[in-house]
Design a protein around this motif. Structure first.
Motif, PDB file in Angstrom:
ATOM      1  N   LYS A 158     -34.638  -4.869 -79.251  1.00  0.00           N
ATOM      2  CA  LYS A 158     -35.796  -4.922 -78.352  1.00  0.00           C
ATOM      3  C   LYS A 158     -35.689  -6.099 -77.394  1.00  0.00           C
ATOM      4  O   LYS A 158     -36.292  -6.078 -76.329  1.00  0.00           O
ATOM      5  N   VAL A 159     -34.915  -7.092 -77.757  1.00  0.00           N
ATOM      6  CA  VAL A 159     -34.797  -8.298 -76.933  1.00  0.00           C
ATOM      7  C   VAL A 159     -33.782  -8.114 -75.808  1.00  0.00           C
ATOM      8  O   VAL A 159     -34.033  -8.504 -74.669  1.00  0.00           O
ATOM      9  N   VAL A 160     -32.649  -7.477 -76.110  1.00  0.00           N
ATOM     10  CA  VAL A 160     -31.575  -7.435 -75.117  1.00  0.00           C
ATOM     11  C   VAL A 160     -31.294  -6.053 -74.530  1.00  0.00           C
ATOM     12  O   VAL A 160     -30.407  -5.919 -73.691  1.00  0.00           O
ATOM     13  N   PHE A 161     -32.040  -5.023 -74.927  1.00  0.00           N
ATOM     14  CA  PHE A 161     -31.749  -3.695 -74.385  1.00  0.00           C
ATOM     15  C   PHE A 161     -32.016  -3.670 -72.888  1.00  0.00           C
ATOM     16  O   PHE A 161     -33.063  -4.085 -72.412  1.00  0.00           O
ATOM     17  N   ASN A 162     -31.041  -3.149 -72.144  1.00  0.00           N
ATOM     18  CA  ASN A 162     -31.155  -3.022 -70.695  1.00  0.00           C
ATOM     19  C   ASN A 162     -30.707  -1.599 -70.343  1.00  0.00           C
ATOM     20  O   ASN A 162     -29.530  -1.265 -70.470  1.00  0.00           O
ATOM     21  N   ALA A 163     -31.637  -0.795 -69.886  1.00  0.00           N
ATOM     22  CA  ALA A 163     -31.353   0.617 -69.607  1.00  0.00           C
ATOM     23  C   ALA A 163     -30.297   0.796 -68.527  1.00  0.00           C
ATOM     24  O   ALA A 163     -29.562   1.790 -68.540  1.00  0.00           O
ATOM     25  N   SER A 164     -30.177  -0.142 -67.604  1.00  0.00           N
ATOM     26  CA  SER A 164     -29.178   0.013 -66.541  1.00  0.00           C
ATOM     27  C   SER A 164     -27.760  -0.233 -67.059  1.00  0.00           C
ATOM     28  O   SER A 164     -26.792   0.202 -66.445  1.00  0.00           O
ATOM     29  N   GLU A 165     -27.636  -0.907 -68.204  1.00  0.00           N
ATOM     30  CA  GLU A 165     -26.323  -1.182 -68.780  1.00  0.00           C
ATOM     31  C   GLU A 165     -25.998  -0.285 -69.975  1.00  0.00           C
ATOM     32  O   GLU A 165     -24.836  -0.132 -70.325  1.00  0.00           O
ATOM     33  N   ASP A 166     -27.012   0.263 -70.611  1.00  0.00           N
ATOM     34  CA  ASP A 166     -26.815   1.061 -71.822  1.00  0.00           C
ATOM     35  C   ASP A 166     -27.428   2.447 -71.599  1.00  0.00           C
ATOM     36  O   ASP A 166     -28.653   2.595 -71.527  1.00  0.00           O
ATOM     37  N   ALA A 184     -34.606   4.091 -77.151  1.00  0.00           N
ATOM     38  CA  ALA A 184     -33.419   3.276 -77.423  1.00  0.00           C
ATOM     39  C   ALA A 184     -33.648   2.329 -78.593  1.00  0.00           C
ATOM     40  O   ALA A 184     -32.775   2.183 -79.465  1.00  0.00           O
ATOM     41  N   THR A 185     -34.821   1.703 -78.627  1.00  0.00           N
ATOM     42  CA  THR A 185     -35.060   0.699 -79.663  1.00  0.00           C
ATOM     43  C   THR A 185     -35.513   1.314 -80.984  1.00  0.00           C
ATOM     44  O   THR A 185     -35.128   0.838 -82.048  1.00  0.00           O
ATOM     45  N   GLU A 186     -36.315   2.372 -80.933  1.00  0.00           N
ATOM     46  CA  GLU A 186     -36.858   2.939 -82.172  1.00  0.00           C
ATOM     47  C   GLU A 186     -35.974   4.027 -82.784  1.00  0.00           C
ATOM     48  O   GLU A 186     -35.984   4.218 -83.991  1.00  0.00           O
ATOM     49  N   VAL A 187     -35.239   4.754 -81.951  1.00  0.00           N
ATOM     50  CA  VAL A 187     -34.421   5.851 -82.469  1.00  0.00           C
ATOM     51  C   VAL A 187     -32.968   5.424 -82.656  1.00  0.00           C
ATOM     52  O   VAL A 187     -32.364   5.710 -83.689  1.00  0.00           O
ATOM     53  N   PHE A 188     -32.433   4.744 -81.664  1.00  0.00           N
ATOM     54  CA  PHE A 188     -31.008   4.418 -81.694  1.00  0.00           C
ATOM     55  C   PHE A 188     -30.723   2.972 -82.089  1.00  0.00           C
ATOM     56  O   PHE A 188     -29.584   2.517 -82.006  1.00  0.00           O
TER      57      PHE A 188
END
Length: 166
Positions: A63-71, A55-59
């Motif tokens: 890195k601070v706010v990424f949340n896999a359960s929401e995105d 999510a952070t490196e490809v898309f």
């Protein structure tokens, strides 16, 4: 001999990876996803293939706010990649001796050999690739069907498995 077989297997995997990347050239997101997981796989960094890293490196997610359960960007794109690979190997890639898949629940690519005999063109120059040094077990020769005795079950059934497939 195992080193040579491993190198030949890696050549076949790289060749298939390159072929699939050409097919994906029109789909930027899928190409970026497969490119990333393929790069990490070939560098031996499979422990770095995670939903967060993708999510952070490809898309480009933060890195601070990424949340896999929401995105669900990674899960959605991985699903699309799996579906595309499945369709590709049902049509244009059906005769490819090595095929790529990305199992559900993971993002690490898996390379599988589709035939008992990999053509030399897929492996490069491999004379004697299935000699005694490279085969784990061998029994039941194809040219000796009378030795198979299919009327009676046997506890002793062996299959030739090249070491580079293991």
């Amino acid at each position: 001999m195992q080193v040579n077989s491993t190198l030949n297997s890696a050549k076949a995997e790289h060749a298939e990876f390159d072929a699939v990347m050409k097919v994906l050239s029109e789909s930027t997101r899928l190409a970026k996803l497969l490119g990333y997981i393929g790069e990490k796989y070939f560098l031996g960094e499979i422990d770095q293939i995670s939903e967060y890293n993708i999510a952070t490196e490809v898309f480009g997610r933060s890195k601070v706010v990424f949340n896999a359960s929401e995105d669900a960007i990674v899960r959605v794109e991985a699903y699309r990649l799996r579906r595309m690979l499945k369709e590709y190997y049902k049509s244009d890639g059906k005769d490819h001796p090595v095929q790529i898949s990305v199992p559900f629940g993971a993002y690490v690519p898996v390379f599988t050999c589709q035939s008992a005999e990999v053509p030399p063109s897929a492996l490069g120059d491999t004379p004697g690739a299935l000699d005694d040094d490279n085969v784990v077990q061998l029994a039941l020769e194809r040219d000796q069907p009378e030795a198979w005795n299919l009327d009676r079950p046997s506890r002793h059934f062996f299959l030739a498995i090249p070491r580079f497939w293991m």
